[in-house]
Design a protein around this motif. Structure first.
Motif, PDB file in Angstrom:
ATOM      1  N   UNK A 163       0.830  -1.212   0.000  1.00  0.00           N
ATOM      2  CA  UNK A 163       0.000   0.000   0.000  1.00  0.00           C
ATOM      3  C   UNK A 163       0.862   1.258   0.000  1.00  0.00           C
ATOM      4  N   UNK A 164       1.987   1.208   0.703  1.00  0.00           N
ATOM      5  CA  UNK A 164       2.892   2.360   0.728  1.00  0.00           C
ATOM      6  C   UNK A 164       3.516   2.576  -0.645  1.00  0.00           C
ATOM      7  N   UNK A 165       3.969   1.519  -1.272  1.00  0.00           N
ATOM      8  CA  UNK A 165       4.572   1.652  -2.604  1.00  0.00           C
ATOM      9  C   UNK A 165       3.552   2.202  -3.604  1.00  0.00           C
ATOM     10  N   UNK A 166       2.324   1.720  -3.534  1.00  0.00           N
ATOM     11  CA  UNK A 166       1.285   2.192  -4.450  1.00  0.00           C
ATOM     12  C   UNK A 166       1.057   3.687  -4.260  1.00  0.00           C
ATOM     13  N   UNK A 167       1.031   4.147  -3.025  1.00  0.00           N
ATOM     14  CA  UNK A 167       0.806   5.563  -2.751  1.00  0.00           C
ATOM     15  C   UNK A 167       1.937   6.408  -3.332  1.00  0.00           C
ATOM     16  N   UNK A 169       4.056   5.580  -5.802  1.00  0.00           N
ATOM     17  CA  UNK A 169       4.072   5.504  -7.261  1.00  0.00           C
ATOM     18  C   UNK A 169       2.981   6.384  -7.881  1.00  0.00           C
ATOM     19  N   UNK A 170       1.824   6.449  -7.236  1.00  0.00           N
ATOM     20  CA  UNK A 170       0.753   7.324  -7.742  1.00  0.00           C
ATOM     21  C   UNK A 170       1.197   8.773  -7.731  1.00  0.00           C
ATOM     22  N   UNK A 171       1.885   9.176  -6.674  1.00  0.00           N
ATOM     23  CA  UNK A 171       2.351  10.558  -6.585  1.00  0.00           C
ATOM     24  C   UNK A 171       3.440  10.839  -7.608  1.00  0.00           C
ATOM     25  N   UNK A 172       4.358   9.922  -7.766  1.00  0.00           N
ATOM     26  CA  UNK A 172       5.471  10.136  -8.693  1.00  0.00           C
ATOM     27  C   UNK A 172       4.994  10.148 -10.140  1.00  0.00           C
ATOM     28  N   UNK A 173       4.015   9.308 -10.444  1.00  0.00           N
ATOM     29  CA  UNK A 173       3.534   9.211 -11.823  1.00  0.00           C
ATOM     30  C   UNK A 173       2.913  10.517 -12.309  1.00  0.00           C
ATOM     31  N   UNK A 174       2.373  11.311 -11.403  1.00  0.00           N
ATOM     32  CA  UNK A 174       1.733  12.562 -11.794  1.00  0.00           C
ATOM     33  C   UNK A 174       2.636  13.774 -11.710  1.00  0.00           C
ATOM     34  N   UNK A 175       3.924  13.564 -11.413  1.00  0.00           N
ATOM     35  CA  UNK A 175       4.837  14.693 -11.225  1.00  0.00           C
ATOM     36  C   UNK A 175       5.273  15.283 -12.557  1.00  0.00           C
ATOM     37  N   UNK A 176       5.476  16.586 -12.555  1.00  0.00           N
ATOM     38  CA  UNK A 176       6.009  17.265 -13.733  1.00  0.00           C
ATOM     39  C   UNK A 176       7.483  16.957 -13.920  1.00  0.00           C
ATOM     40  N   UNK A 177       8.240  16.928 -12.836  1.00  0.00           N
ATOM     41  CA  UNK A 177       9.650  16.539 -12.889  1.00  0.00           C
ATOM     42  C   UNK A 177       9.936  15.578 -11.747  1.00  0.00           C
ATOM     43  N   UNK A 178      10.851  14.655 -11.990  1.00  0.00           N
ATOM     44  CA  UNK A 178      11.192  13.642 -10.992  1.00  0.00           C
ATOM     45  C   UNK A 178      12.678  13.341 -11.102  1.00  0.00           C
ATOM     46  N   UNK A 179      13.432  13.677 -10.064  1.00  0.00           N
ATOM     47  CA  UNK A 179      14.862  13.376 -10.016  1.00  0.00           C
ATOM     48  C   UNK A 179      15.185  12.704  -8.694  1.00  0.00           C
ATOM     49  N   UNK A 180      15.868  11.574  -8.758  1.00  0.00           N
ATOM     50  CA  UNK A 180      16.295  10.853  -7.556  1.00  0.00           C
ATOM     51  C   UNK A 180      17.807  10.938  -7.451  1.00  0.00           C
ATOM     52  N   UNK A 181      18.328  10.716  -6.235  1.00  0.00           N
ATOM     53  CA  UNK A 181      19.733  11.017  -5.999  1.00  0.00           C
ATOM     54  C   UNK A 181      20.646   9.803  -5.973  1.00  0.00           C
TER      55      UNK A 181
END
Length: 376
Positions: A163-167, A169-181
């Motif tokens: 459930x945590x991963x799904x939450x 991923x839903x947020x990341x999928x709708x992002x305008x930009x996504x950068x991880x470190x």
């Protein structure tokens, strides 16, 4: 509230809302907020899970996200998740770290007996049902707001509950930009079907963004006093979870050898005052193991710029704080990261950005250290 929500004109016609864990004292989170604000975010809003004023430590006054939405919900805005290991910080962890340290034992005794009890208390404490509360989906924000994730981490993503991963991923999928470190987070998201950019932690820009302020702090207060007492020093930090006797003895052996080889004193500092971070008692016990062999000082200040000045002026850095390593390395100071194993966030970050041979050592009974030395 006027100090927390700044009313200047939004950058390029859009309001900038910086959201992160800078509503509690942690060196990295406070530093990331300062770097984000210094990087051109004039008139930004500093939002967190709760209202806090950490300005005495070089942080900002934060407002709860709900207050920012109420005030600026009709504005066009860029909602920026400002780095840190926010993709895997659970509501339970976040809520405990927002408490007073003296209250934590009672909270654990009352609520830490089941997942349900922890979740219910955390939701009531934070005023949100989000399971990973420092991650917010675009659909949960005003329509004219865009979401961004800047240099975020989540090395334990695969270990989260479904459930945590799904939450997340839903947020990341709708992002305008996504950068991880780090590459570990990057690969975990790719396996889950998301493409992200891979970029270093924004704190690598600390010298360029905050260098003048840091040099000014170095000319006053504790850092200036140290310069009068020690020709050189090793800046050393250790999380409270490393405070058992066997681990402290192993770390003390490592530090004594390093200090004697360099002819340096040792300055012990805290990179976080929030629960589950650092404490003076652990550093005091470490100092007792060191004082007979090398000069030792306990650094009292927890101001983010004082810590930066301490690191910038050090002969080397050794510690468990990822941002301690990042800042020291950014200032050209040789830095060594202490981690429990290759899956720790610091190890994952160094594996991503530095080509350093692994040197396993064992201290005490069976406590593995994972020291990496990288010269700036």
């Amino acid at each position: 509230m006027t100090d927390a929500i700044r009313c200047e004109a939004p950058a390029e016609g859009r309001r900038v809302i910086l959201f992160g864990a800078f509503d509690r004292h942690n060196f990295g989170d406070l530093l990331l907020a300062r770097c984000a604000a210094a990087g051109g975010s004039a008139g930004c809003v500093f939002a967190g899970l709760v209202a806090r004023d950490l300005s005495e430590f070089g942080g900002f006054r934060t407002v709860p996200l709900a207050a920012a939405i109420e005030r600026y919900g009709n504005d066009e805005a860029d909602f920026v998740h400002v780095g840190g290991e926010v993709l895997t910080t659970t509501a339970w962890e976040a809520s405990v770290m927002l408490q007073r340290a003296e209250d934590v034992p009672r909270i654990l005794a009352v609520h830490d007996y089941s997942d349900t009890a922890r979740d219910e208390w955390a939701a009531a404490c934070l005023g949100t049902a989000r399971r990973i509360p420092y991650v917010v989906a675009k659909d949960d924000l005003p329509r004219a707001w865009r979401t961004h994730f800047r240099g975020v981490g989540g090395v334990a993503f695969d270990a989260l509950q479904a459930a945590d991963r799904h939450e997340v991923l839903r947020a990341l999928a709708g992002a305008t930009t996504l950068a991880v470190r780090d590459r570990s987070t990057f690969e975990a998201l790719r396996r889950a079907g998301l493409d992200a950019d891979l970029a270093p932690d924004p704190a690598i820009k600390t010298p360029a963004l905050l260098g003048d302020l840091i040099r000014q702090r170095a000319r006053q207060g504790e850092v200036a006093s140290l310069q009068g007492r020690m020709q050189s020093w090793m800046a050393v930090q250790l999380a409270a979870e490393w405070g058992d006797d066997a681990t402290l003895e192993g770390v003390a052996q490592l530090l004594r050898a390093e200090a004697e080889a360099r002819g340096s004193g040792i300055v012990l500092f805290r990179a976080g005052l929030a629960p589950w971070h650092d404490d003076l008692e652990t550093l005091g016990r470490l100092a007792d193991r060191l004082a007979a062999r090398v000069p030792v000082a306990l650094f009292e200040s927890a101001h983010v710029l004082d810590i930066c000045a301490l690191l910038a002026g050090a002969s080397t850095y050794v510690g468990t704080s990822l941002h301690g390593w990042i800042v020291a390395h950014a200032f050209g100071v040789p830095a060594r990261s202490l981690v429990h194993g290759p899956s720790d966030k610091a190890a994952c970050y160094l594996d991503t950005w530095c080509s350093v041979p692994r040197q396993w050592r064992t201290t005490g009974e069976s406590v593995p250290l994972f020291p990496r030395t990288v010269s700036g």
